[in-house]
Motif scaffolding. Sequence first.
Motif, short mmCIF file in Angstrom:
data_model
loop_
_atom_site.label_atom_id
_atom_site.label_comp_id
_atom_site.label_asym_id
_atom_site.label_seq_id
_atom_site.Cartn_x
_atom_site.Cartn_y
_atom_site.Cartn_z
N TYR A 1 27.40 -36.37 -8.25
CA TYR A 1 26.67 -35.59 -7.24
C TYR A 1 27.20 -34.38 -6.77
N GLU A 2 25.86 -33.49 -7.06
CA GLU A 2 25.98 -32.18 -7.07
C GLU A 2 27.81 -31.59 -7.19
N SER B 1 14.46 -31.41 -5.95
CA SER B 1 14.08 -31.24 -5.11
C SER B 1 14.21 -30.14 -4.08
N PHE B 2 15.05 -28.80 -4.58
CA PHE B 2 14.60 -27.56 -3.64
C PHE B 2 14.72 -27.10 -5.00
N ASP C 1 11.53 -38.97 1.61
CA ASP C 1 11.46 -37.56 0.92
C ASP C 1 12.06 -37.27 0.13
N ARG C 2 12.27 -37.93 -0.43
CA ARG C 2 12.96 -38.44 -1.99
C ARG C 2 12.07 -39.25 -3.07
N ARG D 1 18.96 -32.59 -5.62
CA ARG D 1 18.63 -32.73 -4.63
C ARG D 1 18.62 -31.14 -5.72
N LEU E 1 22.10 -26.33 -8.30
CA LEU E 1 22.03 -27.43 -7.81
C LEU E 1 22.18 -28.44 -8.96
N ASP F 1 24.20 -31.73 -11.03
CA ASP F 1 24.85 -33.45 -11.16
C ASP F 1 25.15 -33.45 -12.36
#
Length: 165
Positions: free
Chosen positions: A104-105, A146-147, A18-19, A143, A152, A154
Amino acid sequence: MNYRGVVIREQLFSADRDRSKIVKKVNKYLNSDEEYHELRKRLDNVQINFGHGDIFTSSITGSFDNILLSNIAAYNKLDKMLMLFNMMVPLLNDDGKMLLAYLYETDLYSSDYMEEEPEIYDIPKVLKTFPKDITFNSFIGVRGLSFKSSRLRDSIITYKKVKKI
């Protein structure tokens, strides 16, 4: 070093299907044989040292261009991380760099800090605890790639030992 670039690109991150597009995007050596061989050439001139033991009690000797402490920060209180930081600074060569944490995030203005998260995510507290010469940088996070969202983010907390004159 024993596998061809194409084998590594196809199998290294296969569990992260998925990544996998993101992993390939942020790791240039996974994009082509040329990039892979360029990295292998550069790695021939790099000496990587790994130690095994409790970093807080082990005797570490030598000098280093880079020290990576990222995962340690997620499991320790800030006072222990500051103690570790102070232990590691003398081991850095001039212009050496230390990665204290990958967050992260999180960014400087994030209000998502929650009590159950490690202290390293409490950015105002981190900036008050550590010396003024650490840096905090944010960027589009995993992320976010990804989106396709620049919101989003880091962050990393780093230190660079200034060359003595």
